[in-house]
Design a protein around this motif. Sequence first.
Motif, short mmCIF file in Angstrom:
data_model
loop_
_atom_site.label_atom_id
_atom_site.label_comp_id
_atom_site.label_asym_id
_atom_site.label_seq_id
_atom_site.Cartn_x
_atom_site.Cartn_y
_atom_site.Cartn_z
N MET A 34 1.04 -1.93 0.37
CA MET A 34 -0.03 0.08 -0.14
C MET A 34 0.73 1.26 -0.23
SD MET A 34 -2.91 -0.88 2.63
CE MET A 34 -3.92 0.03 2.50
N LEU A 35 1.86 0.97 0.76
CA LEU A 35 3.20 2.24 0.52
C LEU A 35 3.93 2.35 -0.10
CD1 LEU A 35 3.59 2.18 4.85
CD2 LEU A 35 2.16 3.76 3.77
N GLY A 36 3.83 1.41 -1.36
CA GLY A 36 4.99 1.13 -1.84
C GLY A 36 6.44 1.24 -2.24
N ASP A 37 6.66 0.74 -0.66
CA ASP A 37 8.26 -0.04 -0.46
C ASP A 37 8.55 -1.18 -0.73
OD1 ASP A 37 8.31 2.54 0.82
OD2 ASP A 37 7.15 2.19 2.94
N GLU A 38 9.45 -1.21 -1.74
CA GLU A 38 9.59 -2.77 -1.95
C GLU A 38 10.89 -3.51 -0.29
OE1 GLU A 38 11.81 -2.66 -5.56
OE2 GLU A 38 12.10 -4.75 -5.18
N VAL A 39 9.82 -4.55 0.17
CA VAL A 39 10.45 -5.17 1.24
C VAL A 39 10.28 -6.82 1.13
CG1 VAL A 39 11.08 -4.52 3.87
CG2 VAL A 39 10.67 -2.57 2.32
N THR A 40 11.24 -7.81 1.10
CA THR A 40 11.07 -8.82 1.72
C THR A 40 10.51 -8.66 2.66
OG1 THR A 40 12.81 -9.27 -0.65
CG2 THR A 40 11.41 -11.43 1.04
N PHE A 41 9.13 -9.64 2.93
CA PHE A 41 8.91 -10.44 4.58
C PHE A 41 8.75 -11.79 4.27
CE2 PHE A 41 7.12 -6.03 4.55
CZ PHE A 41 7.54 -5.98 5.76
N ALA A 42 10.06 -11.87 5.65
CA ALA A 42 10.37 -13.33 5.34
C ALA A 42 9.47 -14.19 6.65
CB ALA A 42 11.52 -14.13 4.89
#
Lengths: 102, 356
Positions: B227-235
């Motif tokens: 939603m915020l447009g932030d590219e993060v990997t969540f594992a």
Amino acid sequence: MSELTQQTPEGGTPIADENPVYLKDPVLDATVRMVVELAAQVWIERERRITLESLLEAQGTLSRAAIESFKPDAAQAAALKRERARFIEDVFKELRRIPPKP
Amino acid sequence: MSAVPETLPALAERADAAYLDFVEGFREYILGKGADFEDRLNEALLAEQARRGQPWGEVEQIREYVHSLPLGRLRDRLSRTQQEMKWFALRRSFEAQRAALLAELERYDTRGPGRLELDPNFVHPPYVNVHFHLQPGGYYKDALSGYLYHYGTKVFFRGDNDHDELHSKLVARVPAPVDGRVERVLDLACSIGQSSTAFHRRFPSAEVTGIDYSAPMLRVAHRRAVMLGDEVTFAQRLIEKTGYADGQFDITFAFIVFHELPLRIIHETVREAARVTRRGGIFAIYDFTGTRDKSPYQRYHRWFDARHNGEPYSQDFCDCDMNAILAANGFEVAVAPLGQRSGGAGYMTNWFATRV
């Protein structure tokens, strides 16, 4: 005990029971909880009334006299009863938490 | 008007929002100057200490005295009540829209930017099976745990973190490695990913990874980031056994994590952070202040929080020597005690440790 309520901490400080008594008398504990709950319910109503009155005033659609003379029809009366039951449950559910024997 | 998308889950009714608004204000009142419990009880404790002619010893002594005071017992009742009210209202509100909320998570699971890596064979170690902060089902047993946590912490921070302001401030404080190289950041026990997205904004060209044991938290974290447009990997991984390569990260971060770990896991996690943080990299921690720095009331509050607010490990964490644990695992430690409004001044500390 269901899987959802069971806990298995590894050491540390023992976790209190689900229904701790802080005021040495469970009735007093319930009374305090009900007072705080009542304050929450009062705030809900006040917030809604402020919202409604602001909207009505801004739109010029309703007078205060119309609110005072409002009579619910059958469906509205039934809805009010349901709301009343929820209100009473919210505030007085604490009564069920008073154990028969302290 | 803020252009930040609203990532907080919607409540079922306006009345639910008003109820939680009340709890937020009431919490502020009883923890702050409104009811003024902290200063008044601390003064009583200091006066009693002077009367006894010696400093307070074990926290059990403090507890006995606080519980002899009606004001102390009432403070406990109200502290517990506001927490119970919060979860009661949130559960009811989310339960009323469970199917829609789950469908929403499903829609976001496979969207980008960033990605969600859940482990279908993940086994939760028993120590995580705790209802932290009295959250029903803890952090992972309800598919809506992430939503409960998100709105729950909004109330907890009393309006100070509605749009991740606290996380952004703390991430901004983390010193970059001396050589300035920040290519990969690891957010340990990222929960709903508020620090992870803040790191992505601070270091836009770095790969940011947030890990947590809770799939429901990670799903909400991913939804937020998308939603915020932030590219993060969540594992979905354990922080004490991440599975990442040696020296893979330039910055490793732990936001209010360690006080929710048994001592054994605290040691294992610091060891793991030392392994995955490269030499010259930074391990930044934000967590509770140690017991020795606390006032008698703060020591009491910590005990109460441990026993009555689902924080069984926090007392042991506060009693341990975090500096020594970090140093023993190859970190050079700088500590910066901080005041923080939630819980009053002097409750929180920053550790900025360099991997040597």
